[in-house]
Design a protein around this motif. Structure first.
Motif, PDB file in Angstrom:
ATOM      1  N   LEU A   4     -42.447  11.066-133.869  1.00  0.00           N
ATOM      2  CA  LEU A   4     -42.240  11.997-132.763  1.00  0.00           C
ATOM      3  C   LEU A   4     -40.770  12.347-132.610  1.00  0.00           C
ATOM      4  O   LEU A   4     -40.424  13.476-132.274  1.00  0.00           O
ATOM      5  N   GLY A   5     -39.903  11.382-132.857  1.00  0.00           N
ATOM      6  CA  GLY A   5     -38.471  11.655-132.789  1.00  0.00           C
ATOM      7  C   GLY A   5     -38.032  12.649-133.847  1.00  0.00           C
ATOM      8  O   GLY A   5     -37.271  13.575-133.566  1.00  0.00           O
ATOM      9  N   ILE A   6     -38.515  12.469-135.047  1.00  0.00           N
ATOM     10  CA  ILE A   6     -38.166  13.409-136.130  1.00  0.00           C
ATOM     11  C   ILE A   6     -38.751  14.786-135.849  1.00  0.00           C
ATOM     12  O   ILE A   6     -38.090  15.809-136.046  1.00  0.00           O
ATOM     13  N   LEU A   7     -39.989  14.831-135.351  1.00  0.00           N
ATOM     14  CA  LEU A   7     -40.595  16.113-134.980  1.00  0.00           C
ATOM     15  C   LEU A   7     -39.794  16.795-133.873  1.00  0.00           C
ATOM     16  O   LEU A   7     -39.584  18.009-133.895  1.00  0.00           O
ATOM     17  N   GLY A   8     -39.324  16.019-132.911  1.00  0.00           N
ATOM     18  CA  GLY A   8     -38.505  16.577-131.830  1.00  0.00           C
ATOM     19  C   GLY A   8     -37.195  17.132-132.346  1.00  0.00           C
ATOM     20  O   GLY A   8     -36.725  18.178-131.880  1.00  0.00           O
ATOM     21  N   ILE A   9     -36.580  16.447-133.304  1.00  0.00           N
ATOM     22  CA  ILE A   9     -35.330  16.943-133.878  1.00  0.00           C
ATOM     23  C   ILE A   9     -35.573  18.247-134.631  1.00  0.00           C
ATOM     24  O   ILE A   9     -34.787  19.196-134.526  1.00  0.00           O
TER      25      ILE A   9
END
Length: 95
Positions: A4-9
């Motif tokens: 989710l963090g990578i998707l958010g970035i």
């Protein structure tokens, strides 16, 4: 959590690109203001996403609340300036 963090970035990067395109492609004051808000909100999303990858969770929340407060203040001042500009010039195009 890291996915989710990578998707958010990735999403924040796309939103920053959309915001810069909006800033560079139009001369309408309202669109410029909305594009700058997109950039600001995508930066907040980036901070949250990056903090979820690193593992910090409380400091970005405080920063984001401060950034949202500053954005609200910016919008209020910008709309006041836009109203004054429109009353003087009669149009919303930046020259």
């Amino acid at each position: 959590m890291e996915v989710l963090g990578i998707l958010g970035i990735i999403i924040s990067g796309i939103l920053i690109g959309i915001g810069f395109y909006g800033l560079s492609s139009t001369s309408n004051i309202i669109r410029v203001l909305l594009s700058s808000e997109i950039i600001l909100n995508s930066s907040i999303l980036f901070v949250f996403s990056f903090s979820s990858i690193v593992g910090m969770i409380y400091k970005p929340i405080i920063f984001s609340l401060f950034a949202i407060g500053m954005a609200l203040t910016e919008v209020i001042v910008a709309f006041a300036a836009i109203i004054l500009y429109y009353r003087q010039k009669g149009k919303l195009e930046v020259e």
